[in-house]
Design a protein around this motif. Structure first.
Motif, short mmCIF file in Angstrom:
data_model
loop_
_atom_site.label_atom_id
_atom_site.label_comp_id
_atom_site.label_asym_id
_atom_site.label_seq_id
_atom_site.Cartn_x
_atom_site.Cartn_y
_atom_site.Cartn_z
N SER A 1 -1.68 0.76 -4.36
CA SER A 1 -2.63 1.25 -3.35
C SER A 1 -3.89 0.39 -3.31
O SER A 1 -4.40 0.05 -2.23
CB SER A 1 -3.00 2.71 -3.65
N ILE A 2 -4.41 0.03 -4.49
CA ILE A 2 -5.61 -0.80 -4.55
C ILE A 2 -5.34 -2.18 -3.95
O ILE A 2 -6.18 -2.75 -3.24
CB ILE A 2 -6.10 -0.93 -6.00
N ILE B 1 -8.25 1.46 5.06
CA ILE B 1 -9.00 1.15 3.83
C ILE B 1 -9.44 2.44 3.14
O ILE B 1 -9.27 2.60 1.92
CB ILE B 1 -10.21 0.26 4.15
N LEU C 1 -6.20 4.53 1.81
CA LEU C 1 -5.54 3.94 0.64
C LEU C 1 -6.43 4.05 -0.60
O LEU C 1 -5.92 4.21 -1.72
CB LEU C 1 -5.17 2.48 0.90
N SER C 2 -7.74 3.97 -0.41
CA SER C 2 -8.67 4.15 -1.55
C SER C 2 -8.57 5.57 -2.09
O SER C 2 -8.52 5.78 -3.31
CB SER C 2 -10.10 3.85 -1.11
N THR D 1 -6.00 -5.11 3.32
CA THR D 1 -6.58 -4.58 4.56
C THR D 1 -8.00 -5.11 4.76
O THR D 1 -8.41 -5.39 5.89
CB THR D 1 -6.60 -3.04 4.54
N THR D 2 -8.74 -5.25 3.69
CA THR D 2 -10.09 -5.81 3.76
C THR D 2 -10.05 -7.25 4.25
O THR D 2 -10.88 -7.67 5.08
CB THR D 2 -10.78 -5.74 2.39
N VAL E 1 -5.55 -1.92 -0.29
CA VAL E 1 -6.95 -1.91 0.17
C VAL E 1 -7.48 -3.34 0.27
O VAL E 1 -8.15 -3.71 1.25
CB VAL E 1 -7.83 -1.09 -0.79
N GLY F 1 0.81 -1.22 0.00
CA GLY F 1 0.00 0.00 0.00
C GLY F 1 0.84 1.26 0.00
O GLY F 1 0.53 2.23 -0.71
#
Length: 388
Positions: free
Chosen positions: A365-366, A269, A272-273, A372-373, A369, A211
């Motif tokens: 970055s995606i 989340i 980073l989004s 992290t999810t 995310v 990320g």
């Protein structure tokens, strides 16, 4: 602000200058040592590699020392190794010195983050950690632009004199202002390393390494992005770097407050989004100098807002092994540094513009995310099982 936290912030200032000033003086170093900018970018990776090696290693070596003594030793190493850059005769020597300079970086932040959380008022642990990282952001606001200006108008070697001075001030402030925080009960190395058997540990490390790569895809090549794409004169780069630093200062404190108010993983989340979207805007609109200035500020703000939440998440995950886990996060950040500089440089080698590294940053970055999810869902499932 407590004087003890100020001394940690001063250490962050020293580390921030030595890490991020390379992005501003990269063209000057490349010209002086007669190497290309992508090759000079390997100096960024060398520093990051030093952090990855040194963060867990030095924490393990000093794990049973009192925190104040450990911080003093690390500050001394930071000062000595960075001072050697002043006399670097060639690329190979500078590469080695940058590797050594990175060794104490992660351990300092790892130990410092745990100390800051122990010195904090209850419920304000993330904000206390953000005070330490404030030094890193202020480095980008003041130290990096000054170092970049000196590198452009005099010589990049003088830039590292600033680092040596800041390091010396850090040593003095730690000696006089840092209280003798009690070391935790001595623990065997095996006990500390058991933390890395947890899946959660590697998820947080992956969140950070991948990320955070979005930031380093952008900032590693910010100087040529501003000059070759946005059309700014090289003499204006130091002032524009101050704009990035201002964003980082603001973002750092926002991240600390958000992590204390909401869960760390939800904060990560969201941030980073937003970073992925912001880097898309950088790619699309950096050719417009006015839009570029706005994006320099917003990207700096968003990228540093995620630092305190990630550090907090790791400390919460690593009960009983906080220092080595916190140091591992710094190693992960700098893995992101190395990955961002390397992967972001691939489109440049292929002949694309200096805006193209941001596309790599979006993907990283995606991916952050997504990881992290997974962490969030795994944690929620474990909590449900514990209630049954």
């Amino acid at each position: 602000m407590k004087k003890s936290l100020f001394s940690l912030a001063l250490g962050g200032l020293t580390i921030g200058i030595t890490e991020f000033v390379m992005m501003g003086i990269l063209p000057d170093i490349a010209s002086d040592l007669k190497i290309s900018i992508p090759v000079a970018g390997h100096l960024i990776s060398a520093y990051a590699l030093g952090v990855v090696i040194g963060a867990p290693l030095l924490v393990i070596i000093t794990r049973n020392y009192p925190p104040k003594r450990t911080l003093l030793i690390l500050a001394l190493l930071i000062t000595i190794f960075n001072s050697l850059s002043i006399i670097a005769p060639n690329y190979e020597f500078l590469f080695g010195v940058r590797l050594l300079s990175g060794l104490p970086h992660g351990a300092f932040f790892g130990v410092g983050a745990v100390v800051a959380s122990r010195l904090a008022d209850k419920g304000k642990e993330a904000q206390a950690i953000s005070v330490m990282f404030a030094g890193l952001t202020i480095a980008n606001l003041v130290g990096v632009p000054i170092g970049t200006y000196i590198g452009h108008h005099f010589t990049w070697r003088f830039t590292f004199i600033i680092v040596a001075i800041a390091g010396s001030l850090t040593i003095c402030s730690l000696y006089f202002w840092m209280p003798n925080v009690e070391a935790k009960a001595k623990e065997a190395m095996k006990t500390q390393l058991l933390f890395f058997k947890k899946a959660e540990a590697w998820l947080v490390i992956s969140i950070t390494a991948i990320g955070a790569g979005g930031l380093f895809c952008w900032i590693s090549y910010i100087a040529p992005l501003l000059t070759d794409v946005s059309g700014f004169d090289a003499a204006n780069v130091p002032y524009i770097m101050m704009l990035a630093g201002l964003g980082m200062v603001l973002g750092n404190f926002i991240g600390g407050k958000l992590a204390d108010r909401f869960s760390a993983e939800k904060t990560i989340i969201v941030l980073l989004s937003i970073m992925a979207f912001d880097l898309l805007l950088v790619f699309l609109f950096s050719a417009n100098p006015y839009a570029s200035l706005v994006l320099v500020f917003t990207t700096g703000c968003i990228s540093f807002a995620v630092a305190a939440p990630i550090q907090t998440l790791m400390i919460q995950t690593a009960v009983g092994a906080e220092m080595i886990a916190s140091a591992a996060i710094q190693a992960a950040f700098n893995t992101g540094n190395a990955l961002g500089a390397f992967l972001g440089g691939l489109p440049l080698i292929a002949g694309f513009s200096y805006a193209s590294p941001n596309l790599v940053g979006i993907a990283m970055s995606i991916f952050g995310v997504a990881i992290t999810t997974v962490f969030f869902l795994r944690k929620r499932r474990i909590l449900k099982l514990q209630r049954i």
